[in-house]
Design an enzyme around this catalytic site. Structure first.
Site, PDB file in Angstrom:
ATOM      1  N   HIS A 199       0.808  -1.218   0.000  1.00  0.00           N
ATOM      2  CA  HIS A 199       0.000   0.000   0.000  1.00  0.00           C
ATOM      3  C   HIS A 199       0.841   1.268   0.000  1.00  0.00           C
ATOM      4  CE1 HIS A 199      -3.254  -2.863   0.747  1.00  0.00           C
ATOM      5  NE2 HIS A 199      -3.881  -2.036  -0.049  1.00  0.00           N
ATOM      6  N   CYS A 226      -9.666  -2.849 -10.871  1.00  0.00           N
ATOM      7  CA  CYS A 226      -9.074  -1.724 -10.140  1.00  0.00           C
ATOM      8  C   CYS A 226      -7.752  -2.119  -9.484  1.00  0.00           C
ATOM      9  CB  CYS A 226     -10.050  -1.172  -9.114  1.00  0.00           C
ATOM     10  SG  CYS A 226     -10.499  -2.369  -7.856  1.00  0.00           S
TER      11      CYS A 226
HETATM   12  C1  PEP Z   1      -6.821  -5.272  -5.011  1.00  0.00           C
HETATM   13  O1  PEP Z   1      -6.706  -6.173  -4.182  1.00  0.00           O
HETATM   14  O2  PEP Z   1      -6.496  -5.399  -6.203  1.00  0.00           O
HETATM   15  C2  PEP Z   1      -7.363  -3.955  -4.606  1.00  0.00           C
HETATM   16  C3  PEP Z   1      -7.640  -3.034  -5.489  1.00  0.00           C
HETATM   17  O3  PEP Z   1      -7.484  -3.724  -3.264  1.00  0.00           O
HETATM   18  P1  PEP Z   1      -6.266  -3.350  -2.276  1.00  0.00           P
HETATM   19  O4  PEP Z   1      -5.042  -3.131  -3.114  1.00  0.00           O
HETATM   20  O5  PEP Z   1      -6.674  -2.139  -1.543  1.00  0.00           O
HETATM   21  O6  PEP Z   1      -6.181  -4.544  -1.414  1.00  0.00           O
END
Ligand code: PEP
Ligand code: MG
Length: 586
Positions: A198, A510
């Site tokens: 993240h 996404c």
């Molecule tokens: C994913 O897992 O691809 C997603 C968009 O969520 P995050 O990266 O916040 O876990």
């Protein structure tokens, strides 16, 4: 900006995860549990040292009592008993006496004396087979961490910087990231992490350079050192020379000129050469990004990760949340904003909710599981989102769904919230779209069942890849296995697209895979018409889309089905990408 250094350069090489170049001083975020220095003191200083300890204990006490009050309000007495234990440890008179004795007799600073004594107690409990006693080890560790932090006088809750800095850390968790003064952060240099951690995702959102896997930098660098961070070459250069700085300046000017060309058409829709419209949306983490979204050319917000707002202010009331979400919706109207409900857990930890550490947080109480387990919290968020929907077009999306049952439960709670709000006189628009993330293999495998209950699906390939291949997205040691072009991941994507088409609903992607310029041909070949990416990537993704035709993408996808290795599939897609838009790979 720091002056060019006269000391020799030293270079570390890691993995570039967010582009750009920054030249600034560093701020090293120390692990909260670092061993303090064993500083000697004079006998006259002993009194002042003990006063320092008492002040730190008093602040810690206030902090724990506040947590205890919050827990009392929310969960009854069981959890608040944990804090009772913490207060007892904090006030233990034996520990205080032993610390004072050590400070006065050995003439060492109180940080060292307190740390050493607490470690002795922890060592005695660590590794005991008795579960109750093992828990006490964690209690002592928690209290020690808090006291040490206050002894160092660090405002770790909200580190503020006087000047722009490059943040250096061993590991930058989402909670660390939200607590930084983002207006002063010019880059992240991290020892651990990956392109889908993240910290990397946030760096891309904030359009600042980030490099991960820079082993050994925390030990070698000190706050105030001057460095250059190269988010393309994956380098961190300590004491950059005049020549290095001027070489990078020239490179940056060239990159800016190239970028200007891609940016020119960013506000135009993106359709392929053969006329298929591809909706390119933005992934967003912070409220302040609304202006950036408008300027980026994004057609919608395909993913608003609301947990970052929560981590910034876990005590926000429904009114405050409705105002924050509503502000974003109003600023972006008539564009759709898809808010994902809290995806806490995994690496996005709210310490107050995660009272008991989990052995496998990524397989634990995360996303919709946590929300369904805390209906008070969930309802507060859903009510705020429904209120925000009065200002524009809102989608509500549930994260970490493992099957349709969770979707039905979440929808029932959403329905209750809408009824309550209507009865209270709020204006709740009837056309709110409800969606589910497909990021767990079980969700992809049952996507037909889920698709029958929602208005849209969104593929979260960051997690879908990690859970399909059983490879931790943050673990350096197995990073080589983390490949989104693994045939199994692609089959799950294809299955979900088919389920969405069958149900006549929208499906988008996404995860970070959607922004990988080499993979856009494959994504279009798989039938995806919606890609949600970091704002910095919007113009480039649109540029790429306009140079592809659906027929060649579908042909590529057909060929990829015959391949056995992720590398082979990546190479096939990259070959199409390089042929159709070589300028994006220069
Ligand atoms: C994913 O897992 O691809 C997603 C968009 O969520 P995050 O990266 O916040 O876990
Ligand atoms: Mg995810």
């Amino acid at each position: 900006m720091p002056q060019p250094a006269t000391s020799p350069e030293k270079i570390w090489t890691g993995t570039a995860v967010s582009e750009g170049v920054a030249h600034a001083v560093v701020h090293v975020l120390k692990d909260q549990f670092d061993e303090p220095d064993e500083d000697s003191i004079s006998p006259e200083m002993a009194g002042a040292e003990m006063a320092r300890l008492h002040a730190a204990l008093a602040v810690t006490r206030g902090e724990i009592e506040e947590l205890q009050r919050a827990m009392d309000g929310e969960q009854g007495s069981a959890e608040s008993e944990i804090f009772e234990t913490h207060l007892l440890i904090l006030q233990d008179s034996t520990i205080l006496k032993q610390t004072e004795k050590m400070v006065r007799e050995q003439l060492v600073c109180v940080d060292w004396a307190y740390y050493k004594l607490m470690c002795k107690h922890m060592d005695a409990l660590r590794g005991l087979s008795d579960a109750y006693l093992r828990e006490r080890f964690l209690d002592i560790k928690d209290v020690t961490q808090r006291v040490m932090r206050h002894l160092r006088g660090e405002l770790l809750q909200h580190p503020m910087f006087d000047e722009p800095v490059i943040v250096v850390a061993h590991d930058l968790t989402p909670s660390d990231t939200v607590q930084l003064d983002r207006s002063k952060v010019l880059g992240f240099a991290v020892e651990t992490g990956s392109a889908v951690s993240h910290a990397a995702i946030i760096a891309r959102s904030l359009a600042i350079p980030a490099v991960v896997k820079l082993h050994g930098i925390c030990e070698a660098l000190h706050s105030g050192d001057s460095v250059l961070l190269d988010g393309e070459g994956g380098r961190l250069i300590l004491n950059p020379s005049m020549e290095t700085l001027s070489r990078y300046r020239t490179r940056e000017e060239q990159a800016e000129r190239r970028e200007d060309v891609f940016q020119e058409e960013r506000h135009e829709p993106a359709s392929t050469r053969c006329g298929r419209m591809i909706c390119v949306g933005a992934n967003v983490e912070f409220v302040e990004e609304a202006g950036i979204v408008l300027d980026s050319g994004a057609e919608e917000v395909g993913l608003f990760r609301t947990e970052f707002l929560h981590l910034e202010n876990p005590d926000a009331t429904e009114d405050e949340m409705a105002a924050a979400y509503g502000g974003v919706v109003r600023a972006l109207a008539p564009k759709r904003v898809v808010f994902r409900t809290l995806d806490l857990g995994g690496d996005k930890i709210d310490e107050r909710l995660a009272v008991e550490p989990e052995p496998n947080p990524f397989l634990g109480w995360r996303g919709i599981r946590l929300s369904l387990g805390r209906p008070d919290l969930f309802k507060r968020q859903l009510r705020a989102l429904l209120r925000a929907a009065a200002h524009g077009r809102v989608g509500i999306m549930f994260p970490m769904v493992s099957g349709v049952q969770e979707v039905l439960e979440a929808k029932a709670i959403l329905g209750d919230c809408a009824e309550e709000l209507a009865a209270e006189g709020f204006d709740v628009p009837p056309e709110i779209e409800v969606g589910a993330m497909i990021e767990i293999p079980s969700a992809a495998l049952s996507s037909d069942l889920i698709a029958a209950e929602v208005d849209f699906l969104s593929l979260g390939t960051n997690d879908l890849t990690q859970y399909t291949i059983a490879v931790d997205r943050l673990n350096d040691r197995v990073a080589g296995l983390y490949q989104s072009t693994h045939p199994a991941v692609l089959r799950l994507i294809a299955m979900s697209v088919k389920a969405a088409r069958g149900a006549g609903i929208r499906i988008g992607m996404c995860g970070e895979m959607a922004a990988d310029l080499a993979l856009i041909p494959l994504m279009i070949g798989l039938g995806l018409n919606e890609l949600s990416v970091a704002t910095t990537q919007i113009a480039r993704v649109k540029h790429a889309v306009r140079r592809l035709s659906v027929a060649e993408c579908e042909e590529l996808e057909g060929q990829s089905r015959k391949c056995t290795s992720p590398a082979e599939i990546l190479a096939l897609s990259r070959a199409v990408a390089e042929r159709c838009y070589p300028e994006l790979f220069e």
